[in-house]
Design an enzyme around this catalytic site. Structure first.
Site, PDB file in Angstrom:
ATOM      1  N   ASP A 151      -0.018  -4.204  -6.405  1.00  0.00           N
ATOM      2  CA  ASP A 151       1.196  -3.108  -6.838  1.00  0.00           C
ATOM      3  C   ASP A 151       1.883  -2.754  -5.504  1.00  0.00           C
ATOM      4  OD1 ASP A 151       0.255  -3.354  -9.488  1.00  0.00           O
ATOM      5  OD2 ASP A 151       0.480  -1.103 -10.023  1.00  0.00           O
ATOM      6  N   LYS A 215       7.960  -1.836 -11.375  1.00  0.00           N
ATOM      7  CA  LYS A 215       7.013  -0.698 -11.787  1.00  0.00           C
ATOM      8  C   LYS A 215       7.952   0.678 -11.381  1.00  0.00           C
ATOM      9  CE  LYS A 215       2.768   1.585 -10.567  1.00  0.00           C
ATOM     10  NZ  LYS A 215       1.327   1.587  -9.732  1.00  0.00           N
ATOM     11  N   LYS A 244       6.160  -2.081 -15.634  1.00  0.00           N
ATOM     12  CA  LYS A 244       4.871  -1.132 -15.712  1.00  0.00           C
ATOM     13  C   LYS A 244       5.561   0.216 -15.558  1.00  0.00           C
ATOM     14  CE  LYS A 244       0.780   0.198 -13.358  1.00  0.00           C
ATOM     15  NZ  LYS A 244      -0.306  -0.182 -12.250  1.00  0.00           N
TER      16      LYS A 244
END
Length: 291
Positions: A151, A215, A244
Site C-alpha cells: 500500500d 485506497k 480499499k
C-alpha cells in the site's frame, strides 16, 4: 510516459471531470453517496463481481467477511508483542492480510507462514513525500522480507501542484516492482486532502500506472474513508480494479456501508470486532485497536 500517453491520460481525466460536474449533487439519506447508493445500495460491489455480499440484504452475517479485511496495525509505538498478537488474530480469524509497517514484515511473514494469511506493508507512509527511487527500493525490500501486498501513498503535493508526470512516475516506482514480483499494489490517494477533481485525477493515474487497487486513506490524515469517496473511486476505476476503504471503519455497519458503495477490501484495526459482530458474538478488543 510518452507525450502521446500523457495526452491520452489528460483526455481521460478531462472526460471524467466533465462527467463528474454534470452529475446532480443529490446525496442519499443513508450514506450520503451521490447517485451510487440508493435505491440499489449494492450496485458498486455487484459490478465488481463480489456476489457473496447479497447476504447483507437479509441482515445476516456475510460469509467470508474476514477475507475482505486487512487486519491493520500501523501505530508507530506498536511493539513486537503487539505484532505477534496481531498475527495470532489474523491466523485465527482468517483475514486477507495483516498490514504492518516495513520493520515488522519479516516477523509477520514468519509467523503467518502456511496460515493462508498474507502480509501487506506500506510504502512512503504516511505522508507520501519521499522520492520515487526511495519508494521503489522500499517496495523491493518489503517484498524481499515477505510482503505480498504493498500500500503506497502518492505524492500528494505533486498532485495538488498539477505535476501529473511526477505522480505517475511516483506510482509506477511501486507498481513496477510489484508486477515483477507478483505482488499486489494499492495506491493510497489520501482522499481527505483532495478535491473531487483531484480524487478523479489520482485514481486515473493509478489505473494508468497498472495498480491493482486504489485506497482511500492512510488513517493518519485529517479524515478516513467515506462511502461517498469509495463510490467516486469505484466509478472512476471501473470494475477491473479493487477499491480499499481504510481509516475509521470501526464496526460491521461501517464495513457494510463501504461495501455497498463499492469497496472490495477494507483496512481496519477493528477487524476482530467486525467479524465477531458478523457472527452475532459479543465483541472483544483486538490487539490492533487504534489503527
Amino acid at each position: 510516459m510518452t507525450s502521446e500517453e500523457l495526452r491520452r491520460l489528460i483526455d481521460v481525466i478531462v472526460s471524467e471531470l466533465a462527467i463528474s460536474t454534470a452529475r446532480p449533487e443529490e446525496r442519499c439519506a443513508c450514506h450520503s453517496v451521490v447517485d451510487d447508493c440508493c435505491p440499489d445500495r449494492l450496485r458498486g460491489v455487484l459490478d465488481a463481481g463480489a456476489t457473496r455480499v447479497g447476504l447483507y440484504a437479509g441482515g445476516g452475517a456475510p460469509a467470508g467477511v474476514a477475507s475482505m479485511i486487512d487486519h491493520t496495525l500501523l501505530r508507530p509505538d506498536a511493539t513486537r508483542a503487539n505484532i505477534e498478537e496481531l498475527c495470532r488474530e489474523a491466523a485465527q480469524f482468517k483475514f486477507a492480510t495483516v498490514c504492518v509497517n516495513p520493520t515488522w514484515v519479516a516477523l509477520a511473514a514468519r509467523l503467518l507462514a502456511g496460515s493462508g494469511v498474507g502480509v501487506c506493508s506500506v510504502v512512503g507512509f504516511p505522508l507520501g513525500a519521499t522520492t520515487p527511487d526511495v519508494k521503489g527500493y522500499e517496495t523491493q525490500r518489503a517484498i524481499f522480507d515477505g510482503a505480498r501486498e504493498i500500500d503506497m501513498v502518492i505524492n500528494v503535493g505533486a498532485l495538488k501542484s498539477g505535476d501529473l508526470r511526477l505522480v505517475e512516475r511516483d506510482i509506477e516506482s511501486v507498481t513496477g516492482p510489484c508486477r515483477a514480483c507478483g505482488a499486489l499494489s494499492k495506491v493510497i490517494i489520501e482522499a481527505a486532502l483532495l478535491t473531487d477533481d483531484e480524487k478523479i485525477t489520482a485514481c486515473t493515474l493509478a489505473k494508468a500506472a497498472g495498480a491493482d487497487y486504489v485506497k482511500t486513506s492512510t488513517g493518519f490524515g485529517p479524515g478516513g474513508a467515506t462511502a461517498a469517496d469509495v463510490a467516486l473511486m469505484r466509478r472512476v476505476v471501473g470494475a477491473e480494479m479493487g477499491v480499499k476503504a481504510a481509516g475509521g471503519v470501526r464496526d460491521l455497519e461501517g464495513m457494510k456501508a463501504m461495501i455497498a458503495a463499492g469497496a472490495t477490501r477494507v483496512g481496519a484495526s477493528a477487524g476482530v470486532k467486525i467479524v465477531q459482530q458478523a457472527r452475532g458474538e459479543q465483541p472483544t478488543a483486538g490487539a490492533s485497536a487504534g489503527y
